[in-house]
Design a protein around this motif. Structure first.
Motif, PDB file in Angstrom:
ATOM      1  N   VAL A  58       0.833  -1.202   0.000  1.00  0.00           N
ATOM      2  CA  VAL A  58       0.000   0.000   0.000  1.00  0.00           C
ATOM      3  C   VAL A  58       0.870   1.256   0.000  1.00  0.00           C
ATOM      4  O   VAL A  58       0.598   2.230  -0.714  1.00  0.00           O
ATOM      5  N   THR A  59       1.949   1.242   0.782  1.00  0.00           N
ATOM      6  CA  THR A  59       2.843   2.397   0.849  1.00  0.00           C
ATOM      7  C   THR A  59       3.503   2.665  -0.498  1.00  0.00           C
ATOM      8  O   THR A  59       3.561   3.810  -0.970  1.00  0.00           O
ATOM      9  N   ILE A  60       3.993   1.615  -1.133  1.00  0.00           N
ATOM     10  CA  ILE A  60       4.691   1.777  -2.415  1.00  0.00           C
ATOM     11  C   ILE A  60       3.753   2.338  -3.474  1.00  0.00           C
ATOM     12  O   ILE A  60       4.088   3.295  -4.198  1.00  0.00           O
ATOM     13  N   GLU A  61       2.557   1.752  -3.600  1.00  0.00           N
ATOM     14  CA  GLU A  61       1.634   2.204  -4.632  1.00  0.00           C
ATOM     15  C   GLU A  61       1.098   3.612  -4.337  1.00  0.00           C
ATOM     16  O   GLU A  61       0.858   4.395  -5.257  1.00  0.00           O
ATOM     17  N   SER A  62       0.931   3.941  -3.074  1.00  0.00           N
ATOM     18  CA  SER A  62       0.473   5.285  -2.717  1.00  0.00           C
ATOM     19  C   SER A  62       1.538   6.325  -3.066  1.00  0.00           C
ATOM     20  O   SER A  62       1.225   7.409  -3.575  1.00  0.00           O
ATOM     21  N   LYS A  63       2.802   6.003  -2.802  1.00  0.00           N
ATOM     22  CA  LYS A  63       3.885   6.922  -3.161  1.00  0.00           C
ATOM     23  C   LYS A  63       3.955   7.119  -4.671  1.00  0.00           C
ATOM     24  O   LYS A  63       4.176   8.235  -5.158  1.00  0.00           O
ATOM     25  N   ARG A  64       3.781   6.052  -5.415  1.00  0.00           N
ATOM     26  CA  ARG A  64       3.784   6.175  -6.875  1.00  0.00           C
ATOM     27  C   ARG A  64       2.644   7.075  -7.349  1.00  0.00           C
ATOM     28  O   ARG A  64       2.804   7.846  -8.308  1.00  0.00           O
ATOM     29  N   THR A  65       1.512   6.969  -6.700  1.00  0.00           N
ATOM     30  CA  THR A  65       0.388   7.832  -7.054  1.00  0.00           C
ATOM     31  C   THR A  65       0.697   9.293  -6.765  1.00  0.00           C
ATOM     32  O   THR A  65       0.377  10.188  -7.561  1.00  0.00           O
ATOM     33  N   ILE A  66       1.349   9.550  -5.643  1.00  0.00           N
ATOM     34  CA  ILE A  66       1.717  10.926  -5.291  1.00  0.00           C
ATOM     35  C   ILE A  66       2.712  11.488  -6.300  1.00  0.00           C
ATOM     36  O   ILE A  66       2.580  12.642  -6.750  1.00  0.00           O
ATOM     37  N   PHE A  67       3.708  10.684  -6.675  1.00  0.00           N
ATOM     38  CA  PHE A  67       4.677  11.139  -7.676  1.00  0.00           C
ATOM     39  C   PHE A  67       3.978  11.445  -8.997  1.00  0.00           C
ATOM     40  O   PHE A  67       4.324  12.422  -9.683  1.00  0.00           O
ATOM     41  N   LEU A  68       2.994  10.630  -9.335  1.00  0.00           N
ATOM     42  CA  LEU A  68       2.244  10.864 -10.573  1.00  0.00           C
ATOM     43  C   LEU A  68       1.461  12.169 -10.507  1.00  0.00           C
ATOM     44  O   LEU A  68       1.420  12.935 -11.474  1.00  0.00           O
ATOM     45  N   VAL A  72       0.895  16.989 -12.534  1.00  0.00           N
ATOM     46  CA  VAL A  72      -0.278  17.757 -12.965  1.00  0.00           C
ATOM     47  C   VAL A  72       0.098  19.193 -13.299  1.00  0.00           C
ATOM     48  O   VAL A  72      -0.472  19.806 -14.210  1.00  0.00           O
ATOM     49  N   THR A  73       1.054  19.741 -12.561  1.00  0.00           N
ATOM     50  CA  THR A  73       1.402  21.148 -12.753  1.00  0.00           C
ATOM     51  C   THR A  73       2.218  21.392 -14.016  1.00  0.00           C
ATOM     52  O   THR A  73       2.428  22.549 -14.389  1.00  0.00           O
ATOM     53  N   SER A  74       2.707  20.327 -14.653  1.00  0.00           N
ATOM     54  CA  SER A  74       3.602  20.515 -15.794  1.00  0.00           C
ATOM     55  C   SER A  74       3.105  19.884 -17.090  1.00  0.00           C
ATOM     56  O   SER A  74       3.854  19.810 -18.060  1.00  0.00           O
ATOM     57  N   VAL A  75       1.859  19.433 -17.128  1.00  0.00           N
ATOM     58  CA  VAL A  75       1.316  18.818 -18.348  1.00  0.00           C
ATOM     59  C   VAL A  75       0.162  19.659 -18.868  1.00  0.00           C
ATOM     60  O   VAL A  75      -0.458  20.440 -18.128  1.00  0.00           O
ATOM     61  N   THR A  76      -0.111  19.485 -20.149  1.00  0.00           N
ATOM     62  CA  THR A  76      -1.210  20.242 -20.770  1.00  0.00           C
ATOM     63  C   THR A  76      -2.560  19.570 -20.563  1.00  0.00           C
ATOM     64  O   THR A  76      -3.592  20.238 -20.649  1.00  0.00           O
ATOM     65  N   ASP A  77      -2.554  18.253 -20.306  1.00  0.00           N
ATOM     66  CA  ASP A  77      -3.805  17.518 -20.110  1.00  0.00           C
ATOM     67  C   ASP A  77      -3.792  16.867 -18.729  1.00  0.00           C
ATOM     68  O   ASP A  77      -3.451  15.684 -18.591  1.00  0.00           O
ATOM     69  N   PRO A  78      -4.153  17.615 -17.681  1.00  0.00           N
ATOM     70  CA  PRO A  78      -4.119  17.028 -16.324  1.00  0.00           C
ATOM     71  C   PRO A  78      -5.174  15.961 -16.091  1.00  0.00           C
ATOM     72  O   PRO A  78      -5.019  15.126 -15.196  1.00  0.00           O
ATOM     73  N   GLU A  79      -6.239  15.957 -16.887  1.00  0.00           N
ATOM     74  CA  GLU A  79      -7.302  14.967 -16.674  1.00  0.00           C
ATOM     75  C   GLU A  79      -6.791  13.548 -16.872  1.00  0.00           C
ATOM     76  O   GLU A  79      -7.201  12.624 -16.169  1.00  0.00           O
ATOM     77  N   ALA A  80      -5.894  13.355 -17.821  1.00  0.00           N
ATOM     78  CA  ALA A  80      -5.330  12.018 -18.044  1.00  0.00           C
ATOM     79  C   ALA A  80      -4.521  11.565 -16.834  1.00  0.00           C
ATOM     80  O   ALA A  80      -4.587  10.394 -16.426  1.00  0.00           O
ATOM     81  N   ILE A  81      -3.803  12.495 -16.225  1.00  0.00           N
ATOM     82  CA  ILE A  81      -3.036  12.166 -15.016  1.00  0.00           C
ATOM     83  C   ILE A  81      -3.974  11.807 -13.875  1.00  0.00           C
ATOM     84  O   ILE A  81      -3.733  10.842 -13.133  1.00  0.00           O
ATOM     85  N   LYS A  83      -7.027  10.612 -14.026  1.00  0.00           N
ATOM     86  CA  LYS A  83      -7.671   9.318 -14.256  1.00  0.00           C
ATOM     87  C   LYS A  83      -6.712   8.170 -13.957  1.00  0.00           C
ATOM     88  O   LYS A  83      -7.102   7.152 -13.374  1.00  0.00           O
ATOM     89  N   GLU A  84      -5.464   8.335 -14.351  1.00  0.00           N
ATOM     90  CA  GLU A  84      -4.474   7.299 -14.050  1.00  0.00           C
ATOM     91  C   GLU A  84      -4.254   7.169 -12.553  1.00  0.00           C
ATOM     92  O   GLU A  84      -4.087   6.055 -12.028  1.00  0.00           O
ATOM     93  N   ALA A  85      -4.277   8.302 -11.849  1.00  0.00           N
ATOM     94  CA  ALA A  85      -4.119   8.258 -10.396  1.00  0.00           C
ATOM     95  C   ALA A  85      -5.302   7.551  -9.732  1.00  0.00           C
ATOM     96  O   ALA A  85      -5.119   6.801  -8.761  1.00  0.00           O
ATOM     97  N   GLU A  86      -6.498   7.769 -10.240  1.00  0.00           N
ATOM     98  CA  GLU A  86      -7.674   7.099  -9.675  1.00  0.00           C
ATOM     99  C   GLU A  86      -7.582   5.582  -9.873  1.00  0.00           C
ATOM    100  O   GLU A  86      -7.980   4.813  -8.996  1.00  0.00           O
ATOM    101  N   VAL A  87      -7.062   5.170 -11.038  1.00  0.00           N
ATOM    102  CA  VAL A  87      -6.892   3.730 -11.276  1.00  0.00           C
ATOM    103  C   VAL A  87      -5.883   3.137 -10.294  1.00  0.00           C
ATOM    104  O   VAL A  87      -6.090   2.054  -9.735  1.00  0.00           O
TER     105      VAL A  87
END
Length: 279
Positions: A58-68, A72-81, A83-87
């Motif tokens: 749980v810790t590893i996958e949660s950290k990966r989600t946070i890094f993902l 958001v602040t540096s991409v043109t399409d944050p919605e894709a990010i 949605k991937e975070a929700e998955v």
């Protein structure tokens, strides 16, 4: 005198042998009781180790989600990010469902230390995603409402059809508070990243939000868990960095080139007194 001593030795040895035989008798109720205790302890230790492993996942996958989410602040399409975070968080939720299965019928406080690091990281990731989407803090009730699972009920051979059982996992208030305290560090990093990308509105929103969180933790004071008072120092550091960023944007924003703003604000970490704000 010697004869009496010699006569007494065999009798003592016989008594010792009989006592030892009775103590090692498999049918002895004492031995039987301790075998039950041994089995219970082995089962508990095995369950504890499984919970520790699940908590690490749980810790590893949660950290990966946070890094993902920081992308958001540096991409043109944050919605894709998002949605991937929700998955990813749905996969983490299923891991917590396995923890709930392990805790079925058990006293949660006996195993709390095994999985609390993972739950705190999950709270941090969920609250970070919620803030990006709604610009508000997710409540403990909203998190617990997501941790409801449907599991197939274990039925006997005579059962005609398997049923479904509802499993719930309740995040404790202390785990929630510690997860929110860790969230402030991610919001500070988000602030610096936003400034580096030329976003001058997000730092002021984050500053106000962090002040509200800081005020809430200040009301708790020393009445809350010990770990909360320890993390209050880090919270104050994060708030100080964000406030410095807002100050520089307001007063010196026109003097500093946008591509240098992030470096100027990051240097704040080297200037903070390590004893500042220690409770």
């Amino acid at each position: 005198m010697n004869k009496r001593e010699g006569e007494g030795v065999p009798r003592k040895n016989t008594d010792a042998v009989q006592e030892r035989d009775s103590s090692t008798n498999p049918s002895s109720p004492v031995i039987a009781a301790f075998k039950v205790f041994q089995q219970e302890l082995d089962t508990k230790h095995d369950k504890y180790e499984r919970l520790v492993k699940l908590s690490r996942d749980v810790t590893i996958e949660s950290k990966r989600t946070i890094f993902l989410l920081h992308r958001v602040t540096s991409v043109t399409d944050p919605e894709a990010i998002l949605k991937e975070a929700e998955v990813k968080l749905e996969g983490v939720r299923q891991k917590i469902g396995q923890i709930a299965e392990e805790l079925r019928g058990e006293d949660i406080h006996q195993f709390h230390r095994a999985f609390t690091p993972g739950i705190q990281e999950f709270v941090e990731a969920v609250s970070f995603l919620h803030y990006i989407q709604h610009r508000s803090l997710i409540s403990l009730e909203e998190i617990n409402a997501r941790l409801v699972f449907m599991r197939a009920e274990k039925c006997s051979a005579e059962a005609l059809s398997p049923g479904a059982q509802v499993l719930t996992f309740q995040v404790t208030p202390s785990d929630y508070l510690l997860g929110v305290a860790d969230l402030t560090g991610e919001l500070m990093r988000m602030c610096i990243s936003s400034v580096g990308n030329g976003d001058i509105d997000t730092p002021f929103q984050l500053s106000q939000f962090l002040r509200q969180i800081h005020d809430g933790f200040s009301f708790i004071g020393n009445t809350g868990p010990y770990e909360v008072s320890k993390k209050l120092h880090t919270l104050r550091q994060s708030l100080g960095k964000v406030e410095d960023a807002c100050y520089a944007l307001k007063v010196r924003g026109s003097e500093i080139p946008k591509h240098m703003l992030a470096d100027v604000f990051s240097s704040r970490s080297a200037l903070i007194d390590p004893e500042e704000g220690v409770v």
